[in-house]
Design a protein around this motif. Structure first.
Motif, mmCIF file in Angstrom:
data_model
loop_
_atom_site.group_PDB
_atom_site.id
_atom_site.type_symbol
_atom_site.label_atom_id
_atom_site.label_comp_id
_atom_site.label_asym_id
_atom_site.label_seq_id
_atom_site.Cartn_x
_atom_site.Cartn_y
_atom_site.Cartn_z
ATOM 1 N N THR A 246 0.822 -1.207 0.000
ATOM 2 C CA THR A 246 0.000 0.000 0.000
ATOM 3 C C THR A 246 0.859 1.261 0.000
ATOM 4 O O THR A 246 0.429 2.307 -0.483
ATOM 5 C CB THR A 246 -0.964 0.024 1.195
ATOM 6 N N TYR A 247 2.063 1.159 0.533
ATOM 7 C CA TYR A 247 3.017 2.270 0.449
ATOM 8 C C TYR A 247 3.419 2.479 -1.010
ATOM 9 O O TYR A 247 3.499 3.620 -1.495
ATOM 10 C CB TYR A 247 4.236 1.946 1.302
ATOM 11 N N TRP B 262 6.815 3.142 -11.081
ATOM 12 C CA TRP B 262 7.894 2.908 -10.129
ATOM 13 C C TRP B 262 7.383 2.247 -8.850
ATOM 14 O O TRP B 262 7.948 1.263 -8.374
ATOM 15 C CB TRP B 262 8.655 4.191 -9.783
ATOM 16 N N GLY B 263 6.314 2.760 -8.277
ATOM 17 C CA GLY B 263 5.787 2.150 -7.061
ATOM 18 C C GLY B 263 5.459 0.687 -7.281
ATOM 19 O O GLY B 263 5.739 -0.173 -6.425
ATOM 20 N N TYR C 176 6.428 -5.011 -6.879
ATOM 21 C CA TYR C 176 6.502 -6.314 -7.542
ATOM 22 C C TYR C 176 7.754 -7.070 -7.117
ATOM 23 O O TYR C 176 7.708 -8.273 -6.870
ATOM 24 C CB TYR C 176 6.477 -6.142 -9.055
ATOM 25 N N ALA C 177 8.855 -6.350 -7.020
ATOM 26 C CA ALA C 177 10.096 -6.996 -6.587
ATOM 27 C C ALA C 177 9.986 -7.493 -5.149
ATOM 28 O O ALA C 177 10.323 -8.653 -4.846
ATOM 29 C CB ALA C 177 11.265 -6.025 -6.720
ATOM 30 N N MET C 178 9.494 -6.643 -4.254
ATOM 31 C CA MET C 178 9.499 -6.969 -2.831
ATOM 32 C C MET C 178 8.301 -7.815 -2.410
ATOM 33 O O MET C 178 8.459 -8.861 -1.751
ATOM 34 C CB MET C 178 9.525 -5.680 -2.007
ATOM 35 N N VAL D 31 13.591 -2.655 -13.156
ATOM 36 C CA VAL D 31 13.796 -1.220 -13.363
ATOM 37 C C VAL D 31 12.476 -0.597 -13.815
ATOM 38 O O VAL D 31 11.809 -1.122 -14.707
ATOM 39 C CB VAL D 31 14.883 -0.966 -14.431
ATOM 40 N N GLY D 32 12.109 0.518 -13.196
ATOM 41 C CA GLY D 32 10.865 1.189 -13.579
ATOM 42 C C GLY D 32 10.925 2.670 -13.266
ATOM 43 O O GLY D 32 11.837 3.141 -12.580
ATOM 44 N N ALA D 33 9.948 3.398 -13.762
ATOM 45 C CA ALA D 33 9.905 4.851 -13.540
ATOM 46 C C ALA D 33 8.461 5.322 -13.609
ATOM 47 O O ALA D 33 7.547 4.572 -13.951
ATOM 48 C CB ALA D 33 10.757 5.586 -14.576
#
Length: 331
Positions: free
Chosen positions: A46-47, A207-208, A213-215, A201-203
């Motif tokens: 949610t962050y 980005w969020g 997605y990674a974590m 990698v994202g922007a």
């Protein structure tokens, strides 16, 4: 193709869009009463959604809007959060410790809290000034809130046109992305389901979601090691550890920060032979005008990621509901 319940997905997306009337009633009331700023508070996924909401708004509005990590808010606070602040939160369980305590703090300050809590009977739900209970579609809910505030501020002239297209096309278009992405998702999962380390990698408004997605997906659900990096920071450290066989995935959006990810995608072939570019532009959204597609990139890429996850789960024989530590131990 690993099947999914297409009718259920379509109904859920349509239900998410239909929340707009309830959201508008809440936002319209707050706007009539007056407010000073908007704060999005979250933890974990949610962050990450809060980050996306702020990026979505900041290039379009003069409204002061910012995000806070719930745990950091509890330790450090933020003097910009006052009795005139609108706080927006989301929670599936409604009992995440940091979120409960953060909303308590907002209640003590006197800030008005809009809560999207899936369980209407949860502790967190009872602490919100305004409550909407509907599962999933977190990013859609957040964007609809932000869009309404901007519309009422006279900053979104195409609001009615945009949401007419959303009402008519969004749900069925996203379902089509799920289906159209499956072949790619199958191949991607086969190639990467056992990676020792994977870099994302994202922007921009992705980005969020890249961070999440990674974590929250690969690390928390699949137990695969990852690192997420903002495209604009890629050339300031991370690319020095990329080698020929390093797995790197680059998300390219259609929003104003597209060029940041595109720069990475253009460069990466010089140093890496194990990269993947996932571009929102490659997926059709019939009925959505080109000028609106940028705002929808996160939903397109979320659908692609969802299909990847299904195939990784199947290949690794690891149900993504299992946790080793999260809510299993005291911490």
């Amino acid at each position: 193709m690993l099947k999914f319940n297409e009718k259920e997905l379509l109904a859920n997306l349509e239900g998410g869009i239909a929340l707009r009337s309830d959201i508008n009633k809440i936002v319209d009331q707050i706007n009539d009463e007056g407010y000073s700023n908007i704060c999005w508070i979250g933890i974990g996924g949610t962050y990450a959604s809060s980050m996306q909401a702020v990026v979505h708004m900041k290039e379009r509005t003069k409204i002061e809007t910012f995000y806070e990590n719930a745990a950091s808010f509890l330790t450090t606070g933020n003097l910009r959060v006052t009795k005139d602040t609108v706080v927006i939160i989301s929670s599936v369980t409604g009992n995440t410790q940091e979120m409960v305590e953060a909303v308590k703090k907002c209640n003590e300050i006197g800030a008005r809290v809009i809560g999207f809590v899936d369980r209407a009977d949860a502790d967190l739900a009872t602490m919100c000034d305004y409550l909407i209970s509907y599962p999933l579609n977190e990013q859609l809910k957040f964007f609809m809130v932000g869009d309404r505030f901007m519309y009422l501020a006279g900053e979104f002239d195409q609001y009615d046109e945009f949401y007419k297209q959303m009402d008519d096309n969004f749900a069925k278009d996203v379902v089509a992305v799920y289906k159209n992405a499956d072949e790619f998702a199958t191949e991607f999962a086969l190639q990467h389901h056992e990676d020792e380390m994977h870099y994302f990698v994202g922007a921009g408004n992705q980005w969020g979601a890249t961070y999440s997605y990674a974590m929250c997906y690969w690390e928390e659900q699949h137990w695969l090691r990852t690192k997420s990096t903002e495209a604009q920071e890629f050339f300031h450290g991370m690319f020095e550890i990329v080698e020929r066989d390093t797995p790197v995935t680059i998300y390219v959006t259609e929003d104003s920060q597209r060029q940041l990810s595109q720069r990475v995608a253009n460069f990466i072939p010089q140093i890496c032979a194990n990269y993947t570019v996932i571009d929102a532009k490659d997926y059709d959204m019939p009925g959505i005008s080109p000028e609106f597609r940028g705002a929808l990139s996160p939903f397109i890429l979320h659908a692609v990621n969802d299909r990847i996850d299904v195939h990784i789960e199947d290949l690794n024989r690891h149900p993504i509901e299992i946790r080793r530590y999260y809510r299993q131990l005291k911490y």
